[in-house]
Design a protein around this motif. Structure first.
Motif, PDB file in Angstrom:
ATOM      1  N   PRO A 161      -1.344   5.789 -11.179  1.00 40.79           N
ATOM      2  CA  PRO A 161      -0.391   5.323 -10.175  1.00 40.79           C
ATOM      3  C   PRO A 161       0.192   3.967 -10.603  1.00 40.79           C
ATOM      4  CG  PRO A 161      -2.644   5.073  -9.358  1.00 40.79           C
ATOM      5  CD  PRO A 161      -2.756   5.660 -10.730  1.00 40.79           C
ATOM      6  N   SER A 201      -2.212  -4.477  -9.817  1.00 45.84           N
ATOM      7  CA  SER A 201      -2.819  -3.224  -9.336  1.00 45.84           C
ATOM      8  C   SER A 201      -4.264  -3.448  -8.935  1.00 45.84           C
ATOM      9  CB  SER A 201      -2.750  -2.170 -10.426  1.00 45.84           C
ATOM     10  OG  SER A 201      -3.491  -1.040 -10.002  1.00 45.84           O
ATOM     11  N   GLN A 219       0.863  -1.211   0.000  1.00 43.43           N
ATOM     12  CA  GLN A 219       0.000   0.000   0.000  1.00 43.43           C
ATOM     13  C   GLN A 219       0.889   1.247   0.000  1.00 43.43           C
ATOM     14  OE1 GLN A 219      -3.602   0.878   2.767  1.00 43.43           O
ATOM     15  NE2 GLN A 219      -1.801   1.892   3.579  1.00 43.43           N
ATOM     16  N   TRP A 261      -1.443  -2.695  -4.231  1.00 40.24           N
ATOM     17  CA  TRP A 261      -1.026  -3.722  -5.206  1.00 40.24           C
ATOM     18  C   TRP A 261      -0.879  -5.063  -4.516  1.00 40.24           C
ATOM     19  CZ3 TRP A 261       0.473   1.279  -5.548  1.00 40.24           C
ATOM     20  CH2 TRP A 261       0.317   1.959  -6.772  1.00 40.24           C
ATOM     21  N   CYS A 272      -3.083   3.703  -2.556  1.00 40.41           N
ATOM     22  CA  CYS A 272      -3.033   2.804  -3.718  1.00 40.41           C
ATOM     23  C   CYS A 272      -2.564   1.435  -3.223  1.00 40.41           C
ATOM     24  CB  CYS A 272      -2.041   3.320  -4.756  1.00 40.41           C
ATOM     25  SG  CYS A 272      -2.441   4.973  -5.288  1.00 40.41           S
ATOM     26  N   ASN A 290      -6.098  -0.716  -8.173  1.00 43.75           N
ATOM     27  CA  ASN A 290      -6.516   0.673  -8.078  1.00 43.75           C
ATOM     28  C   ASN A 290      -7.488   1.048  -9.162  1.00 43.75           C
ATOM     29  OD1 ASN A 290      -4.746   1.214  -5.898  1.00 43.75           O
ATOM     30  ND2 ASN A 290      -3.090   1.114  -7.417  1.00 43.75           N
ATOM     31  N   ALA A 326       3.375   8.389 -10.254  1.00 43.45           N
ATOM     32  CA  ALA A 326       2.028   8.826 -10.609  1.00 43.45           C
ATOM     33  C   ALA A 326       2.137  10.144 -11.329  1.00 43.45           C
ATOM     34  CB  ALA A 326       1.173   8.982  -9.363  1.00 43.45           C
TER      35      ALA A 326
END
Lengths: 139, 1272
Positions: free
Chosen positions: B987, B1002, B971, B1021, B1019, B1004, B1039
């Motif tokens: 991102p 990802s 995170q 992953w 964000c 997000n 990003a």
């Protein structure tokens, strides 16, 4: 009544001076100015310690052949001088005193005016009319 | 009374009360001397009627032989000749003789007295031893006296006195004398009281009749004077004076009544024309001449007044009150003049002047006669009035008789003089022999011009001296002025000048404008006669501007100056300098531009407003103000600040470049200004150290001290012409710079004059002297106050770069403002700024930019495009041509790249050593800043200018790893720490060194996100891996962001990058906790013990790399690691009973599980969260180097290592209760200096706690009563 009324500042310059026969104005100025000698003499004669209890009215400053000159000094050393015609015998000491009191009251009113700058010559109409009332009506 | 005896008085009244003597005259004669001596020796108290105070009185008597004529007849009220007592003297001691002759004589005497109604008598019987001895047939002594008493004093036995042996010195004689004297005195006083009382009653009756037609004042006067005489005779001067004062008052009242129309008949005689004016006569005690005139009713008013005053004067001098004489004299003289006027008495012109003059001098002579010199000098104030009066009168006589005129008296004047002298009559006999008698003086003074002058000057100077001596300077000056007038009449201006000057100064100083004008006019006349051109012109200038004069007079004096000015200059004399104050008043000065601070060569205009006091328009050829130039220290730096301060100087100074000059009130004019001190002008003063501008000292400075501490008499010199001061001031250095205006016409009243100020050299210019030239005349004002000054500065060119917004943000294009103050440098065409490029901060010049040129006053002058060329190393900005002292402004966009590595904040100290003060909020928010230095080559300098810009990174990023069993997530939290709102897009998380392939999935959103200020974006992953996770993972987060306000969203997106490293990511152990209700119960209940089962499961095979990390021991072929677990319940939901922690050995193999059973007791009912269970790596003591433990470290380690040491091999449990004892055991064991085991936490993600967040339902006990569980 009076023929000349003068208010003189602590520094001895005239704040207000008015006399009735206009042609004699200069003579009255001289008379009033000279009377300051006696005023100063009388004030200093009282002495410092007694200055608080000093009477404001100074009495007859000096007589001349034609006029009698009376003096009055406020606590702030502003001098009032009233000149009376000698032939005017109806004026007694008491009347002169009351004239000075009136003058003092009116002068206090002038000083209370927030627009009046202490030390300036007096141009108040109220004061002027009060003085006029005390003067001999010009004939 | 003693004083009288010391000083013989010539004028003493000779009269004494009369006492008659009858009987034996020879006997009386023998006793007379001692009687006359002894009678006044002792005072006697005189009680008086009408409540008058009793008095002690010394009695004297005039003894005369008794005659019948002496007895007053009926109606004669003369008191002076009244016999107050009658004494009969006898020394008869023989009865026969008494019967034969003495008795008859006495009877006759008595009957005479009775006939005249006199009851004041006394019989004295003198006894002497000698006489007795001669007689043989001596009767007892008393018999004669008794007989007499019997015969005459039927009821008043005290009327007969015995005096025994009066001529002998014996005590008996003394006694009889004293009793006789007492009797005599008593009887005398009784007689006085009685007779005076009667007299006074009569007198009052007469006075009450004064309204009756036949009443005459003169008659009454005589009566009352009689009383006064008696009092005087008795030496009761006070009472005598009262009688005269009463008469005086009575007469005055009649005159006043007459004036009021109530005339009395008898006053007619006083209204007769005055024929004689020979003055007072004070040298006789009683002026019998005048008295007779009064008695006859023929006295004139002056006669009566003169007589009355002479009597008063005599009595006052007896009373030792000479100063009252002078005061009364002055009153009398004034009064007489008034009364004559009131009664309309015709008087020859000048006659009264003669009378007054003579009277004044007579009084003064009289006073001089009875006082010594020291007394006289000490009492000048009493006599000076008379001196002055006499002087005035002589003066008016002189004018009347033509003695003052330059040509001398005319025949008419002479006739008048003769008439006046005739009225004086003959000189009185008393003064005939005196050389200085008033009569002689007047005669002489009126006889010739020279003698008049002599006497007049003598009197004037005497009066002046006296006034000076008693400090009545104004009165002295007034006499001086009248002397000046006299001298002017006599055509002697030299002598007049001094007196006029003296008077003028005092009038100016005290601000009496009418007198000033009048005296100045006389002065002008005097100076003109004396041909003191300069002084005359100065006085004329003052008079021309004098509002007390008529316009014609003013024009006349103005014309005098103009006429002189237009005359061709004589070769010998120079121009004439006059004071500007008389000619014009400065009203105000106004600078344009108002700051009064300009750069070299700039235009500065000064508007001067002047009130011209002349009555006509005056053409001034040149008006110039000299400038005092001083080089300002400190150079151009910091000029702006000091300039602001300077213009605001003075009480009238205003920020808008206007200097107002203080104005005296127009009425009092200059005099008032001179008599009033200017107000204090105080300023705060701070003295700062030049190195670090810390305050060294502070104080208050008076700026106009030179005005306040000036000597007073010299202040008058501003208005009165003084020869010395002005020419020195006019010595103008021609080379000096000046403000100049030519050919101006000054109109009466306000005028405005425009000057162009020279600004050639940098420095400070102060206006010093103002000079207006009109032909040969120059009007000079030697100093201008308040101080008027302006400043001219020269400035080095200066370049500043400052951000447009509050903060520059790194990462996105930011605008900065370039400001070039050109100073004295003029930017030419082709001049360019060379900016050395840096990689971290490129300059973006895609947008076309233009530069603004501002003038020094901030006005916009022009705008032109900038051309910017960029090469590899240098960006060149070519500047548009700009004149000196202008400001060139343009804006550029710069971009500061954000460094990818997390930035440590710099020590915030710039190259010049100044501490940059940042707004506090930045520090609070933890914004990271980047100081970026720009090096610029300016065309005006060979040196590069280094300018530092500070950028702030708008984001703050944090990362964390999250686990779910074996699965791992990364995170990244991105916080917007700036004030700007950003869009965030794309991102991306990448692995930097993919040694072992790890897939980052990802989770997000794909869309743009808006991040407000202080908000964060998270964000996430998921990590996927094939074989195993790498021990260390290098990640990079990136990003794109753009401010929301950016117009072009796509191009505006800028990258943000955040790099970080993750270590020991994979899950090693999973923990699982289970709370089991007590057997037989379905739920846990409060207060009952429940079982807590913790199972620790090994998740992963140990990798080789990890093996190094993990401390493992091989026991019997099985690799194990030691773990320590601990149950901690921070929220006091649970009480752990029995052991709460322990060490387990875990086999290093996947899915190896270790279970631990513990007992816990829920303290509350409800859904309670599970207690925390912590696992640490337990490193036994052998693994660590032996550390010599000290008490401190053992205390520090208390919670962890120390505790467990005792449990080391036993695998025992330690209840919380037993901790203290264990501790003591431990501390005892410590003595053996054993190496200590230690605990090491796992890194996040290595231990996965399955029961995290789990709750268990706890029921309350069924009983409702309060259960108390005390666990210690």
């Amino acid at each position: 009544m009076a023929v000349c009324i003068a208010v003189i500042a602590k520094e001895n310059y005239p704040l207000y001076i008015r006399s009735v026969p206009i042609q004699n104005e200069l003579k009255f100025h001289y008379t009033v100015h000279t009377s300051l000698d006696v005023v100063e003499e009388k004030i200093s004669a009282v002495g410092k310690a007694m200055a608080d209890q000093r009477e404001l009215y100074l009495g007859l400053l000096y007589p001349t052949e034609d006029y009698k000159v009376y003096g009055y000094v406020t606590n702030s050393k502003v001098k009032f001088v009233i000149v009376v015609d000698s032939s005017n015998t109806s004026l007694r000491d008491n009347e002169i005193r009351s004239m000075f009191r009136k003058l003092h009251n009116s002068f206090t009113d002038v000083m209370c005016n927030p627009f009046y700058n202490p030390g300036d010559t007096i141009q108040s109409k109220a004061f002027d009319s009060m003085v006029t009332a005390m003067m001999v009506q010009a004939s | 009374m003693e004083a009288h005896e010391e000083k013989p008085i010539i004028y003493t009244m000779e009269n004494k009360p009369i006492v008659t003597c009858a009987g034996d005259q020879s006997l009386f004669t023998s006793l007379y001397t001692s009687l006359a001596q002894q009678l006044p020796r002792e005072p006697m108290e005189w009680r008086r009627s009408y409540g008058r105070a009793p008095k002690m009185i010394h009695l004297e008597a005039n003894f005369v032989q008794f005659k019948e004529e002496l007895l007053p007849k009926d109606g004669n009220r003369a008191l002076l000749t009244f016999p107050f007592l009658h004494i009969y003297w006898t020394d008869c001691c023989d009865t026969e003789m008494y019967k034969a002759s003495v008795k008859d004589d006495m009877l006759r005497w008595q009957s005479t007295l009775r006939l005249h109604g006199s009851v004041d008598w006394l019989i004295v019987v003198v006894e002497s031893e000698a006489k007795k001895k001669n007689k043989t047939n001596i009767l007892p002594r008393t018999s004669i006296v008794d007989k007499i008493r019997n015969d005459f004093c039927n009821k008043q036995s005290d009327r007969c006195v015995v005096l025994s042996d009066p001529l002998k010195e014996s005590s008996r004689s003394q006694d009889s004398w004293s009793s006789f004297l007492t009797k005599l005195r008593t009887l005398l006083l009784m007689s006085f009281t009685k007779n005076l009382g009667r007299f006074e009653d009569d007198m009052r009756t007469l006075r009450e009749k004064r309204t009756e037609p036949g009443w005459s004042f003169c008659d009454y006067f005589m009566v009352q004077e009689e009383l006064a005489f008696v009092f005087e005779m008795l030496q009761q001067f006070e009472d005598a004076l009262v009688q005269y004062d009463e008469l005086d008052a009575l007469f005055t009242q009649y005159v006043l009544n007459f004036g009021a129309g109530d005339g009395a008949n008898w006053l007619g005689s006083f209204c007769a024309p005055v024929k004689r004016w020979n003055g007072l006569l004070l040298r006789r005690p009683i002026d019998m001449e005048k008295r007779e005139l009064i008695q006859r009713g023929e006295a004139s008013l002056l006669d009566l007044r003169s007589y009355l005053f002479s009597r008063q004067c005599t009595l006052l001098i007896f009373l030792q009150r000479p100063w009252e004489v002078t005061q009364r004299a002055l009153e009398l003289l004034h009064n007489c003049v008034q009364e004559l006027c009131l009664l309309e008495v015709s008087v020859v012109q000048g006659a009264l002047d003669c009378w007054v003059f003579l009277s004044c001098l007579e009084v003064l002579h009289r006073i001089e006669g009875c006082c010594d010199r020291a007394q006289l000098e000490a009492n000048c104030s009493h006599t000076v009035g008379l001196w002055t009066y006499a002087t005035e009168k002589l003066k008016s006589l002189g004018y009347l008789c033509g003695l003052v005129a330059e040509k001398g008296p005319t025949s008419e004047d002479l006739n008048r003089t003769v008439d006046l002298l005739a009225g004086l009559g003959e000189e009185r006999p008393e003064t005939v022999n005196s050389l200085q008698s008033p009569y002689k003086k007047l005669n002489e003074a009126l006889s010739s011009v020279e003698a008049f002058e002599k006497h007049y000057l003598e009197l004037s100077h005497a009066a002046m001296e006296m006034y000076r001596a008693i400090g009545r300077m104004r009165s002295a000056r007034l006499i001086g002025k009248s002397l000046a007038e006299f001298y002017m009449k006599k055509g002697d201006p030299e002598r007049a000048e001094g007196f006029l000057d003296d008077s003028l100064r005092s009038y100016v100083a005290e601000g009496w404008s009418l007198q000033v004008t009048h005296t100045r006019k006389q002065m002008a006349e005097c100076q003109k006669l004396l041909q003191q051109t300069e002084d005359y012109l100065q006085t004329s200038a003052l008079l021309a501007g004098d509002a007390n004069l008529t316009v014609e007079e003013r024009k006349h004096f103005c014309q005098e100056i103009l006429t002189f000015a237009s005359q061709p200059p004589a070769p010998s004399d120079q121009t004439v300098a006059l004071s500007m104050a008389a000619f014009a008043q400065l009203r105000q000065m106004q600078f344009s531009p108002p700051g009064a601070v300009v750069h070299v060569g700039a235009a500065l205009q000064l508007e001067l407003r002047v009130r011209c006091l002349m009555p006509v328009a005056v053409k001034v050829e040149q008006l110039a103000a000299t400038l005092h130039f001083s080089l300002e220290q400190g150079g151009a730096r910091g000029r702006a600040g000091s300039a602001q301060r300077r213009t605001g100087q003075g009480p009238q100074g205003q920020g808008d470049g206007v200097v107002l000059f203080p104005q005296g009130s127009p009425l009092a004019g200059a005099g008032m200004g001179a008599s009033l001190l200017p107000a204090l002008e105080l300023y705060e003063m701070q003295d700062r150290s030049p190195s670090d501008s810390s305050l060294n000292s502070t104080g208050v400075v008076c700026k106009n001290m030179h005005l306040l501490l000036r000597r007073h008499d010299s202040s008058a010199s501003l208005d009165t012409p003084t020869a010395g001061a002005l020419p020195a001031a006019i010595a103008v250095d021609d080379g000096a710079q000046m403000l100049r205006a030519r050919d101006i016409t000054l109109q009466p009243g306000d005028n405005s004059i425009l000057f162009t100020a020279p600004t050639g050299e940098p420095g400070s210019y102060t206006l010093r002297q103002l000079c207006g030239s009109v032909g040969r005349v120059q009007f000079v004002q030697s100093h201008i106050y308040p101080v008027v000054q302006y400043e001219v500065y020269s400035q080095e060119p200066q370049l500043t770069i400052e951000p447009l917004s509050d903060n520059l943000l790194a990462g996105i294009p930011q605008k900065v403002k370039f400001t070039i103050a050109t100073g004295h440098y003029s930017v030419k065409k082709g001049d360019a700024l060379q900016l050395s490029n840096t990689d971290s901060m490129p300059i973006l010049h895609s947008s076309c930019c233009s530069a603004t040129i501002l003038s020094s006053t901030g006005e916009r002058v022009g705008e032109s495009a900038l051309s910017i060329q960029s090469s590899e190393k240098v960006t060149s900005i070519s500047l548009p041509p700009t004149p000196p002292y202008h400001t060139l402004e343009f804006q550029l966009e710069v971009l500061c790249h954000i460094p990818p590595t997390p930035f440590k904040p710099d020590i915030e100290r710039l190259t010049n050593g100044e501490v940059r003060h940042r707004p506090k909020s930045h520090a609070d928010r933890g914004m990271i800043n980047i100081d970026q230095k720009v090096s610029i080559d300016c065309p005006w300098s060979i040196y590069s200018t280094l300018i530092s810009l500070t950028f702030y990174v708008p984001f703050k990023a944090k990362h964390s790893i999250l686990s779910a069993g074996k699965r791992k997530y990364i995170q990244v939290c991105l916080q917007n720490v700036s004030d700007t709102i950003f869009h965030l897009a794309d991102p991306v998380l990448t692995e930097c060194q993919p040694t072992i392939p790890v897939e980052l999935l990802s989770l997000n959103a794909k869309t743009q996100q808006t991040v407000c200020s202080q908000q964060s974006v998270f964000c996430l992953w998921e990590m996927r891996w094939v074989e195993r996770l790498p021990l260390c993972l290098q990640c990079a987060f990136s990003a794109s962001f753009a401010p929301v306000s950016a117009s072009d969203a796509h191009t505006a997106f800028k990258p943000y990058r955040y790099e970080f490293q993750l270590d020991r990511v994979s899950t090693l152990y999973s923990l699982k906790a289970e709370i089991l209700p007590p057997s037989g119960d379905q739920h846990c209940r409060t207060g009952t013990l429940c079982g807590l089962e913790v199972s620790i499961t090994r998740q992963a095979e140990p990798s080789e790399t990890e093996g190094e990390e993990e401390e493992s021991t091989e026991i019997e072929g099985l690799r194990t690691t030691k773990l320590m677990y601990e149950v901690v319940d921070n929220s006091s939901n649970w009480a752990v009973c029995g052991k709460s922690s322990g060490v387990v050995s875990m086999p290093v193999a996947a899915s190896a599980t270790h279970r631990v059973q513990m007992e816990v007791m829920p303290l509350f009912a409800g859904h309670l969260p599970f207690p925390n269970i912590k696992v640490f790596k337990y490193l036994p003591h052998s693994a660590v180097p032996a550390i010599q433990p000290d008490t401190d470290s053992c205390l520090e380690n208390d919670t962890m290592s120390l505790l467990d040491k005792g449990l080391d091999d036993q695998g025992d449990t330690a209840s919380i209760r037993s901790r203290g004892s264990v501790h003591s055991v431990g501390s005892g064991e410590q003595q053996r200096v054993l190496p200590m085991p230690r605990l090491e936490p796992f890194s996040p993600g290595q231990v996965f706690y399955l029961s995290q967040g789990r709750q268990v339902l706890v029921l309350p006990v069924t009983d409702d009563h309060v259960m108390e569980v005390n666990v210690t």
